[in-house]
Design a protein around this motif. Structure first.
Motif, mmCIF file in Angstrom:
data_model
loop_
_atom_site.group_PDB
_atom_site.id
_atom_site.type_symbol
_atom_site.label_atom_id
_atom_site.label_comp_id
_atom_site.label_asym_id
_atom_site.label_seq_id
_atom_site.Cartn_x
_atom_site.Cartn_y
_atom_site.Cartn_z
ATOM 1 N N MET A 97 47.832 26.534 31.582
ATOM 2 C CA MET A 97 48.906 27.260 30.888
ATOM 3 C C MET A 97 48.667 28.760 30.966
ATOM 4 N N LEU A 98 48.382 29.245 32.144
ATOM 5 C CA LEU A 98 48.053 30.652 32.320
ATOM 6 C C LEU A 98 49.231 31.552 31.998
ATOM 7 N N LYS A 99 48.895 32.715 31.439
ATOM 8 C CA LYS A 99 49.876 33.709 31.040
ATOM 9 C C LYS A 99 49.615 35.012 31.795
ATOM 10 N N PRO A 100 50.613 35.861 31.927
ATOM 11 C CA PRO A 100 50.390 37.152 32.598
ATOM 12 C C PRO A 100 49.259 37.957 31.963
ATOM 13 N N GLU A 101 49.080 37.831 30.661
ATOM 14 C CA GLU A 101 48.010 38.571 29.981
ATOM 15 C C GLU A 101 46.622 38.022 30.279
ATOM 16 N N ASP A 102 46.535 36.921 30.996
ATOM 17 C CA ASP A 102 45.236 36.410 31.441
ATOM 18 C C ASP A 102 44.773 37.094 32.729
ATOM 19 N N THR A 103 45.620 37.926 33.289
ATOM 20 C CA THR A 103 45.277 38.641 34.527
ATOM 21 C C THR A 103 44.067 39.547 34.326
ATOM 22 N N GLY A 104 43.161 39.508 35.297
ATOM 23 C CA GLY A 104 41.989 40.365 35.243
ATOM 24 C C GLY A 104 40.912 39.865 36.172
ATOM 25 N N VAL A 105 39.795 40.574 36.158
ATOM 26 C CA VAL A 105 38.618 40.139 36.899
ATOM 27 C C VAL A 105 37.749 39.327 35.941
ATOM 28 N N TYR A 106 37.390 38.136 36.359
ATOM 29 C CA TYR A 106 36.595 37.230 35.537
ATOM 30 C C TYR A 106 35.148 37.261 36.012
ATOM 31 N N TYR A 107 34.245 37.438 35.038
ATOM 32 C CA TYR A 107 32.827 37.578 35.329
ATOM 33 C C TYR A 107 32.012 36.477 34.668
ATOM 34 N N CYS A 108 31.004 36.059 35.367
ATOM 35 C CA CYS A 108 30.008 35.127 34.856
ATOM 36 C C CYS A 108 28.857 35.952 34.270
ATOM 37 N N TYR A 109 28.290 35.503 33.133
ATOM 38 C CA TYR A 109 27.245 36.284 32.460
ATOM 39 C C TYR A 109 26.152 35.385 31.941
ATOM 40 N N VAL A 110 24.904 35.847 32.091
ATOM 41 C CA VAL A 110 23.735 35.146 31.557
ATOM 42 C C VAL A 110 23.055 36.061 30.557
ATOM 43 N N PRO A 111 23.204 35.817 29.266
ATOM 44 C CA PRO A 111 22.647 36.720 28.256
ATOM 45 C C PRO A 111 21.128 36.887 28.326
ATOM 46 N N ILE A 112 20.415 35.810 28.600
ATOM 47 C CA ILE A 112 18.956 35.887 28.538
ATOM 48 C C ILE A 112 18.385 36.816 29.597
ATOM 49 N N THR A 113 19.101 37.021 30.695
ATOM 50 C CA THR A 113 18.643 37.940 31.732
ATOM 51 C C THR A 113 19.545 39.167 31.841
ATOM 52 N N ASP A 114 20.593 39.207 31.012
ATOM 53 C CA ASP A 114 21.589 40.288 31.052
ATOM 54 C C ASP A 114 22.098 40.491 32.473
ATOM 55 N N SER A 115 22.480 39.389 33.115
ATOM 56 C CA SER A 115 22.934 39.423 34.504
ATOM 57 C C SER A 115 24.419 39.103 34.587
ATOM 58 N N TRP A 116 25.094 39.822 35.493
ATOM 59 C CA TRP A 116 26.523 39.642 35.717
ATOM 60 C C TRP A 116 26.775 39.270 37.177
ATOM 61 N N GLY A 117 27.822 38.465 37.395
ATOM 62 C CA GLY A 117 28.267 38.222 38.738
ATOM 63 C C GLY A 117 29.144 39.370 39.219
ATOM 64 N N GLN A 118 29.655 39.235 40.446
ATOM 65 C CA GLN A 118 30.472 40.298 41.026
ATOM 66 C C GLN A 118 31.927 40.211 40.580
ATOM 67 N N GLY A 119 32.312 39.078 40.011
ATOM 68 C CA GLY A 119 33.667 38.905 39.508
ATOM 69 C C GLY A 119 34.599 38.257 40.511
ATOM 70 N N THR A 120 35.621 37.608 39.983
ATOM 71 C CA THR A 120 36.677 37.021 40.808
ATOM 72 C C THR A 120 38.023 37.363 40.180
ATOM 73 N N GLN A 121 38.965 37.786 41.012
ATOM 74 C CA GLN A 121 40.255 38.270 40.512
ATOM 75 C C GLN A 121 41.181 37.105 40.207
ATOM 76 N N VAL A 122 41.777 37.165 39.020
ATOM 77 C CA VAL A 122 42.816 36.216 38.626
ATOM 78 C C VAL A 122 44.083 37.010 38.338
ATOM 79 N N THR A 123 45.159 36.650 39.004
ATOM 80 C CA THR A 123 46.434 37.319 38.794
ATOM 81 C C THR A 123 47.488 36.284 38.452
ATOM 82 N N VAL A 124 48.107 36.468 37.291
ATOM 83 C CA VAL A 124 49.151 35.552 36.836
ATOM 84 C C VAL A 124 50.475 36.311 36.869
ATOM 85 N N SER A 125 51.316 35.921 37.801
ATOM 86 C CA SER A 125 52.565 36.654 38.002
ATOM 87 C C SER A 125 53.567 35.776 38.707
ATOM 88 N N SER A 126 54.846 35.992 38.373
ATOM 89 C CA SER A 126 55.908 35.277 39.065
ATOM 90 C C SER A 126 56.426 36.097 40.239
#
Length: 112
Positions: free
Chosen positions: A83-112
């Motif tokens: 049920m994705l909405k336009p406001e869900d658009t953005g770059v989504y990142y994976c995070y590991v708190p114990i190592t404070d590590s981030w992934g490079q991100g993947t773009q999600v675009t919700v648009s008609s």
């Protein structure tokens, strides 16, 4: 060395679905708390969901639509987004708190 690689992003119409993956290595995945964050254009990065051992937590904006999960045998975390909405658009990142590590991100675009 911690490595986080997100995949599964793309362009989808409102109401559609996507499944994101975060493949990991370099740390003990099975006992680590993991999280998903996102950043919309012009906005700060925000919390989406987190998963531990036997528990999950979600931002209010995605409750009932998104599901976080993990496969400890594959050292991979997932985010099923429905049920994705336009406001869900953005770059989504994976995070590991114990190592404070981030992934490079993947773009999600919700648009008609």
């Amino acid at each position: 060395q911690v490595q986080l690689v997100e995949s599964g992003g793309g362009l989808v119409q409102p109401g559609g679905s996507l499944r994101l993956s975060c493949a990991t290595s370099g740390f003990i995945f099975s006992t680590s708390i993991m999280g998903w964050y996102r950043q919309a254009p012009g906005k700060e990065r925000e919390f989406v969901a987190t998963i531990g051992t036997g528990w999950k937590n979600y931002a209010d904006s995605v409750k009932g639509r998104f599901t976080i999960s993990r496969d400890n045998a594959k050292n991979t975390m997932y985010l099923q987004m429905n049920m994705l909405k336009p406001e869900d658009t953005g770059v989504y990142y994976c995070y590991v708190p114990i190592t404070d590590s981030w992934g490079q991100g993947t773009q999600v675009t919700v648009s008609s």
